[in-house]
Design an enzyme around this catalytic site. Structure first.
Site, PDB file in Angstrom:
ATOM      1  N   ARG A  68     -10.632  -0.005  14.477  1.00 22.33           N
ATOM      2  CA  ARG A  68     -10.347   0.815  13.307  1.00 22.33           C
ATOM      3  C   ARG A  68     -11.172   0.277  12.143  1.00 22.33           C
ATOM      4  O   ARG A  68     -12.157   0.859  11.746  1.00 22.33           O
ATOM      5  CB  ARG A  68      -8.842   0.757  13.016  1.00 22.33           C
ATOM      6  CG  ARG A  68      -8.375   1.676  11.931  1.00 22.33           C
ATOM      7  CD  ARG A  68      -6.883   1.572  11.686  1.00 22.33           C
ATOM      8  NE  ARG A  68      -6.495   0.327  11.023  1.00 22.33           N
ATOM      9  CZ  ARG A  68      -5.295   0.105  10.502  1.00 22.33           C
ATOM     10  NH1 ARG A  68      -4.355   1.023  10.604  1.00 22.33           N
ATOM     11  NH2 ARG A  68      -5.023  -1.032   9.896  1.00 22.33           N
ATOM     12  N   TYR A 113      15.023  31.092   8.361  1.00 24.78           N
ATOM     13  CA  TYR A 113      13.786  31.765   8.773  1.00 24.78           C
ATOM     14  C   TYR A 113      13.685  31.824  10.291  1.00 24.78           C
ATOM     15  O   TYR A 113      14.044  30.871  10.988  1.00 24.78           O
ATOM     16  CB  TYR A 113      12.579  30.993   8.249  1.00 24.78           C
ATOM     17  CG  TYR A 113      12.333  31.140   6.767  1.00 24.78           C
ATOM     18  CD1 TYR A 113      12.084  32.387   6.210  1.00 24.78           C
ATOM     19  CD2 TYR A 113      12.329  30.025   5.945  1.00 24.78           C
ATOM     20  CE1 TYR A 113      11.838  32.516   4.846  1.00 24.78           C
ATOM     21  CE2 TYR A 113      12.079  30.139   4.586  1.00 24.78           C
ATOM     22  CZ  TYR A 113      11.836  31.394   4.046  1.00 24.78           C
ATOM     23  OH  TYR A 113      11.591  31.509   2.706  1.00 24.78           O
ATOM     24  N   LYS A 120       0.850  -1.205   0.000  1.00 24.64           N
ATOM     25  CA  LYS A 120       0.000   0.000   0.000  1.00 24.64           C
ATOM     26  C   LYS A 120       0.881   1.248   0.000  1.00 24.64           C
ATOM     27  O   LYS A 120       2.078   1.173   0.297  1.00 24.64           O
ATOM     28  CB  LYS A 120      -0.925  -0.018   1.221  1.00 24.64           C
ATOM     29  CG  LYS A 120      -0.193   0.074   2.562  1.00 24.64           C
ATOM     30  CD  LYS A 120      -1.115  -0.269   3.730  1.00 24.64           C
ATOM     31  CE  LYS A 120      -0.350  -0.171   5.045  1.00 24.64           C
ATOM     32  NZ  LYS A 120      -1.051  -0.833   6.161  1.00 24.64           N
ATOM     33  N   MET A 123      11.279  25.202   2.601  1.00 23.44           N
ATOM     34  CA  MET A 123      10.493  24.343   1.704  1.00 23.44           C
ATOM     35  C   MET A 123      11.392  23.428   0.875  1.00 23.44           C
ATOM     36  O   MET A 123      11.114  22.235   0.731  1.00 23.44           O
ATOM     37  CB  MET A 123       9.636  25.211   0.771  1.00 23.44           C
ATOM     38  CG  MET A 123       8.652  24.409  -0.053  1.00 23.44           C
ATOM     39  SD  MET A 123       7.616  25.443  -1.110  1.00 23.44           S
ATOM     40  CE  MET A 123       6.600  26.284   0.099  1.00 23.44           C
TER      41      MET A 123
END
Ligand SMILES: *Cc1c(COP(=O)(O)O)cnc(C)c1O
Length: 385
Positions: free
Chosen positions: A156, A279, A55, A327
């Site tokens: 679940r 930053y 998956k 980023m």
């Protein structure tokens, strides 16, 4: 810029190739995936089949190549999450009879005829799932295949004891289906000492005993395989271990790393003045210092939670992230490196010197999330096919 440290040998890049090579590469070692599969298979009792959970694009490694590599190792059972994933794996594993592909999220997201056309077998997670698939089965004129999922404690997916009782009261429902397996899923298989493992095992045996159908059973994920033979039943469903993640994190990792993830240095800065990096000015420079800026950021799967403490490996040595993760950039401290790096050099993010599990620890997550978040932007190189 004044050179305050030993100058990198050669001011210019020696080869134009360092410009034209890719900025990041994700090498997937299919031979390691195959060895991990065989390792887990050898742990299992005689008669248990070993499936592969592929998956989420085989945990980010690439479902097509991984499925084909495991098929070569005689893997004949594959689990995906969705119909779309199943269709991709089916295309990789033709003819249709060659391997069974099970869809964990059930007969959702496509018409039942499409499931049959792709030879995808849904895992039925609820009583309405069973009723829906049984209706389709009767209408189609032949018993359709399915896997039944029982909930033994995950809360679940899967049917509870109450739903199983309802199912038992309508024997025609199951009779109209070709039930390949009855499965459940362990919540704590990563911790062999957790009491919930045995509780789920017992409940699985009790629930399936009430059903009175001749069936084959499946319970274990990677961690479950290492819990011992009681957990193996007829089919095991390993995922993480195939991809090198440690199924029992408190013990030494018996699995082999299956990827090498590298990115390149864009710029090297020698700094002889005070200041900050990145930053938010969250890292204070103590000069003199040398920093390398790498082509890697949170958009490439390198989480912001690595800020000011993640590590990368440059020239066999670990270098610490300084400042925040941008980023598409990070800055690492290379002041201590005996051989100063150059723009164009490689940094190892995951590979022989640090594993996905090591990174997960630094970022406060698990290796699964590291692998599945790596992103599609890196040049993929499949080795060992
Ligand atoms: C993801 C998944 C697995 C594989 O688990 P790993 O811990 O990665 O081995 C097995 N079964 C089910 C139902 C799953 O969702």
């Amino acid at each position: 810029m004044s050179k305050v440290l030993a100058a990198p040998e050669g001011e210019e890049r020696s080869l134009d190739m360092s410009y034209t090579a890719p900025l990041s590469t994700l090498e997937i070692h299919l031979d390691a995936v195959a060895r991990n599969y065989l390792f887990l298979q050898r742990k299992m009792k005689l008669g248990t089949d070993c499936a592969a959970v592929v998956k989420a694009d085989a945990y980010g490694l690439g479902a097509t190549d991984v499925s084909q590599a495991l098929f070569t190792q005689n893997c004949r059972h594959f689990f995906v999450a969705t119909f779309e994933e199943g269709a991709i794996v089916r295309k990789a594993l033709l003819p249709q009879g060659a391997a069974a592909i099970y869809v964990l999220h059930g007969p959702n997201g496509a018409a039942p005829e499409d499931f049959v056309a792709e030879a995808l077998i849904p895992v039925l997670n609820t009583l309405p799932d069973v009723e829906y698939w049984a209706r389709f089965s009767s209408k189609s004129g032949q018993k359709q295949q399915a896997v039944l999922h029982l909930d033994t404690g995950m809360n679940r997916l899967g049917m509870t004891a109450k739903e199983v009782a309802d199912l038992n009261s309508d024997k025609d429902l199951l009779r109209s289906l070709n039930i390949r397996y009855i499965m459940s899923h362990l919540a704590c298989a990563d911790d062999p000492l957790h009491p919930k493992n045995h509780i789920q095992l017992q409940l699985f045996e009790e629930m399936t005993a009430t059903m009175g159908v001749a069936a084959r059973y499946s319970l274990a994920n990677s961690g479950g395989i290492l819990l011992g033979e009681d957990y193996h039943f007829d089919l095991a469903r390993p995922g993480c271990g195939l991809y090198g993640i440690n199924p029992h994190p408190a013990s030494p990792n018996p699995m082999q790393g299956a990827i090498t993830f590298k990115c390149r240095i864009l710029q090297v800065n020698d700094i002889d003045h005070e200041g900050t990096v990145g930053y938010g000015a969250s890292y204070k420079i103590s000069p003199p210092a040398r920093y390398a800026t790498l082509s890697l950021g949170y958009a490439d799967g390198y989480f912001r939670s690595f800020d000011n403490h993640g590590t990368v490996v440059i020239g066999q040595e670990k270098c610490k992230v300084v400042g925040r993760i941008s980023m598409n950039c990070i800055v690492v401290d290379v002041t201590a490196l005996k051989i100063p790096p150059h723009p164009g050099d490689w940094a190892e993010i995951i590979g022989p010197h640090q594993t996905a599990d090591d990174l997960a620890k630094q970022a406060g997550t698990i290796g699964y999330e590291i692998l599945t978040t790596l992103g599609k932007g890196h040049k993929r190189i499949y080795t060992g096919a």
